[in-house]
Design a protein around this motif. Sequence first.
Motif, mmCIF file in Angstrom:
data_model
loop_
_atom_site.group_PDB
_atom_site.id
_atom_site.type_symbol
_atom_site.label_atom_id
_atom_site.label_comp_id
_atom_site.label_asym_id
_atom_site.label_seq_id
_atom_site.Cartn_x
_atom_site.Cartn_y
_atom_site.Cartn_z
ATOM 1 N N ASN A 16 0.387 -0.978 0.140
ATOM 2 C CA ASN A 16 -0.277 0.141 -0.310
ATOM 3 C C ASN A 16 0.778 1.536 -0.054
ATOM 4 O O ASN A 16 0.985 2.353 0.236
ATOM 5 C CB ASN A 16 -0.836 -0.090 1.074
ATOM 6 N N GLY A 45 2.127 1.879 2.717
ATOM 7 C CA GLY A 45 2.861 2.931 3.680
ATOM 8 C C GLY A 45 4.020 3.599 4.221
ATOM 9 O O GLY A 45 5.174 3.035 3.952
ATOM 10 N N SER A 59 -2.274 5.668 11.848
ATOM 11 C CA SER A 59 -3.500 4.096 11.622
ATOM 12 C C SER A 59 -2.612 3.546 10.818
ATOM 13 O O SER A 59 -1.419 3.621 10.493
ATOM 14 C CB SER A 59 -4.712 4.861 10.921
ATOM 15 N N ASP A 67 -3.838 0.965 8.381
ATOM 16 C CA ASP A 67 -3.741 1.116 7.239
ATOM 17 C C ASP A 67 -3.005 2.018 6.241
ATOM 18 O O ASP A 67 -2.654 1.672 4.801
ATOM 19 C CB ASP A 67 -5.030 0.840 6.930
ATOM 20 N N LEU A 79 1.582 -2.167 4.862
ATOM 21 C CA LEU A 79 1.433 -3.461 4.948
ATOM 22 C C LEU A 79 1.779 -4.780 3.573
ATOM 23 O O LEU A 79 2.103 -4.385 2.743
ATOM 24 C CB LEU A 79 -0.257 -3.385 4.674
ATOM 25 N N LEU A 100 -4.000 -9.133 1.536
ATOM 26 C CA LEU A 100 -3.025 -8.964 2.598
ATOM 27 C C LEU A 100 -2.842 -9.981 3.295
ATOM 28 O O LEU A 100 -3.241 -10.914 3.048
ATOM 29 C CB LEU A 100 -4.288 -7.757 2.941
ATOM 30 N N ALA A 121 -1.126 -8.249 8.626
ATOM 31 C CA ALA A 121 -1.688 -6.731 7.050
ATOM 32 C C ALA A 121 -2.591 -6.874 8.259
ATOM 33 O O ALA A 121 -3.144 -5.692 8.594
ATOM 34 C CB ALA A 121 -1.684 -7.186 6.421
ATOM 35 N N ARG A 122 -3.395 -8.213 8.719
ATOM 36 C CA ARG A 122 -4.912 -7.994 9.243
ATOM 37 C C ARG A 122 -4.682 -7.787 10.275
ATOM 38 O O ARG A 122 -6.071 -7.050 10.825
ATOM 39 C CB ARG A 122 -5.573 -9.286 7.996
ATOM 40 N N ALA A 154 -4.308 -3.982 10.439
ATOM 41 C CA ALA A 154 -4.972 -3.309 10.035
ATOM 42 C C ALA A 154 -6.253 -3.966 9.882
ATOM 43 O O ALA A 154 -6.842 -4.026 8.413
ATOM 44 C CB ALA A 154 -4.707 -2.638 9.104
ATOM 45 N N ALA A 204 -9.465 -2.688 7.384
ATOM 46 C CA ALA A 204 -8.690 -3.203 6.350
ATOM 47 C C ALA A 204 -9.426 -4.441 5.249
ATOM 48 O O ALA A 204 -9.060 -5.445 5.493
ATOM 49 C CB ALA A 204 -7.764 -2.600 6.037
ATOM 50 N N ASP A 225 -9.657 -2.402 -0.333
ATOM 51 C CA ASP A 225 -9.684 -0.862 -0.211
ATOM 52 C C ASP A 225 -8.003 0.128 -1.507
ATOM 53 O O ASP A 225 -7.899 0.977 -1.270
ATOM 54 C CB ASP A 225 -8.762 -1.302 0.485
ATOM 55 N N PHE A 226 -7.812 -1.023 -1.704
ATOM 56 C CA PHE A 226 -6.013 -1.084 -1.958
ATOM 57 C C PHE A 226 -6.322 -1.835 -3.700
ATOM 58 O O PHE A 226 -5.126 -1.558 -4.495
ATOM 59 C CB PHE A 226 -5.344 -1.232 -1.483
#
Length: 457
Positions: A168, A170, A188, A190, A194, A230, A234-235, A238, A241, A245-246
């Motif tokens: 992502n 990030g 945050s 997300d 991730l 993900l 990662a889950r 976030a 998420a 979303d990505f």
Amino acid sequence: MTRSTKVLAAAALALGLTQAPVKADVSMGIAEARQIAAASLAQGQPQLAAQIATGLLQRDPSDAYAHFVLARAFQQMRQPKLARRQAALAYRYADTGLGRYQASQLAATLAVESAQPGMAQIWLRRSWNHAPDDRAREVLKRDYRVLRALNPWNVQLRLSMAPSDNVNNGAEDPYAVIAGVPWVGVLSGDAMALSGLKMTGDLSLGYRFTQTDRSQTRVKGRLYLSRVALSADARAQAPAAENSDFAYTKAELGLEHRRSLGKEAGLLSAELTLSRQWYGGQPLQNSLRIEGARVVPLAPGKQVQLSLAAERSQPERGAPVTEMDLRASVSAKLSGGGTFSYGASLQMADSLYVNARRQRATGFVAWGLPRPIGPAKVSLSLGGTVADYPDYRVGPFVVPGGRQDHMLFGSADFVFENLDYAGFVPSLKVQAQKTRSNVSRFETNEFSVSLGIVSRF
């Protein structure tokens, strides 16, 4: 009299070779019938060859040689549709690599004669799997290039899967820090890096509708998809998420004109492109791009490419953005068989939205190694980017002196040419990217290994 002997008898009588009943064993009858069929084709007697091949197929419907003879006979009789069907059956039933090679070569020739260069390209790729030696493969490459030039349609598909520690883009640090501002925030889950699997698909389709000896014009379309899966970590980082979303999608429609200025003057091109982008399943922006490019030969195997583009983007929310993009690159084939290239680009963007205003400069070098390393052909690249956002704001805060990003990136590409199928070979790309910024949200690291498929020709 056996069926195979009847085939030989009919052939002999038709050629005037005998007026008496034929006596021959089964295996000899079949072999001689095939010889007479081949001789008939060589002597321009396709009807007789077709009669013999039909008799052989009555005995054995899976006789690849008989299908091949029948295809050649129909070719001489100017019946291309029937000839192509028989060539395909010859390929299907052939039990040797040489038989499949000859049948697919014939099918490709018949497709060209029927003004179907796209189908001929498919058959040449099938031929590649059964080519007897490297010399035959070089001929196939040459023929494929000719067909590509003849075919008004051009289709390219690229697929890849890449395990990544930052799908992502990030931040690497959970704290939001702005240099020179006495304020610290917390990002945050997300908004931070991730891990997961990134999958991309890139489909390009073009149709050439005008062409002369020196120019061509074509319409182009492109669909680019990027999706992620993900990881469990990662889950956990976030929980709210979702993979969607990505998700990123870009669709393009364009018009391109190319003109040759001569062997020494090079090539000139112009392109107009409309595009629409989506992110997270929601519309992101629409864009109009105009680009001109010039390719100039510098020496044998060496050339410089210059391009200038202007793009106007309208985000779904916010003010439009106008961007100028200037690029220059030099590429050369090295004497040892490798390649070397280098280049630079400069982008400038302006908008009423202050965070969209930016200047960005990028430089790169790339080297294709002259000899494989183990089973792989290897190419390397390294580059860097400096970006300046002079009026950048984070919420109520104005970033002192603007936002500055510094990025380093590199990659190594491995193409396994010995593992090809129909001229397609697996590839592996290892890439890394590191960004440093005075706004910590944009300090990122990414490492990924992607698997893909590329064409050898």
